[in-house]
Design a protein around this motif. Structure first.
Motif, PDB file in Angstrom:
ATOM      1  N   LEU A  27      -0.440  12.147  58.978  1.00 12.20           N
ATOM      2  CA  LEU A  27       1.024  11.960  58.818  1.00 12.20           C
ATOM      3  C   LEU A  27       1.821  13.359  58.495  1.00 12.20           C
ATOM      4  N   PHE A  38       5.067  14.800  60.588  1.00  7.95           N
ATOM      5  CA  PHE A  38       6.064  14.746  59.538  1.00  7.95           C
ATOM      6  C   PHE A  38       6.691  16.264  59.830  1.00  7.95           C
ATOM      7  N   ILE A  89       8.261   8.202  57.208  1.00  6.30           N
ATOM      8  CA  ILE A  89       7.166   8.656  56.865  1.00  6.30           C
ATOM      9  C   ILE A  89       6.999   9.392  55.491  1.00  6.30           C
ATOM     10  N   ILE A 131       4.019   8.401  52.812  1.00  8.28           N
ATOM     11  CA  ILE A 131       3.283   9.592  52.412  1.00  8.28           C
ATOM     12  C   ILE A 131       3.332   9.485  50.821  1.00  8.28           C
TER      13      ILE A 131
END
Length: 97
Positions: A4, A8, A68, A72
């Motif tokens: 992730l 990102f 995102i 996170i």
């Protein structure tokens, strides 16, 4: 989790490149206001072609990056900051005894 973060960063770099490509669009900046030329600040303009597509992609990428970042933030466990009281407490206990 690492995937992730990599996604990102890649999307952030892509959106930055698109924003830089769009920054040179139009003639409302530069020397025009100083020279007294007409600027297109409040005129109705309609973007077409590649510019319109890039603006739409940048708009969507912004929301994807926010999503995102939220994921996170939710996935990452909250770790408390390291305590600074332990060494001082231990020092005082050693002084008393």
């Amino acid at each position: 989790m690492d995937a992730l973060i990599i996604i990102f960063y890649v999307l952030a770099i892509i959106s930055l490149i698109i924003a830089l490509l769009l920054s040179g669009h139009g003639n409302s900046g530069g020397i025009n206001p100083i020279a007294g030329n007409d600027i297109e600040l409040f005129k109705k303009t309609k973007d077409r072609g590649v510019v319109k597509v890039l603006q739409f992609i940048l708009f969507i990428l912004t929301f994807v990056l926010i999503g995102i970042a939220l994921v996170i933030g939710i996935i990452t466990p909250d770790t408390p900051p390291p305590s600074t009281e332990e060494p001082a407490t231990q020092f005082i206990i050693n002084m008393i005894s």
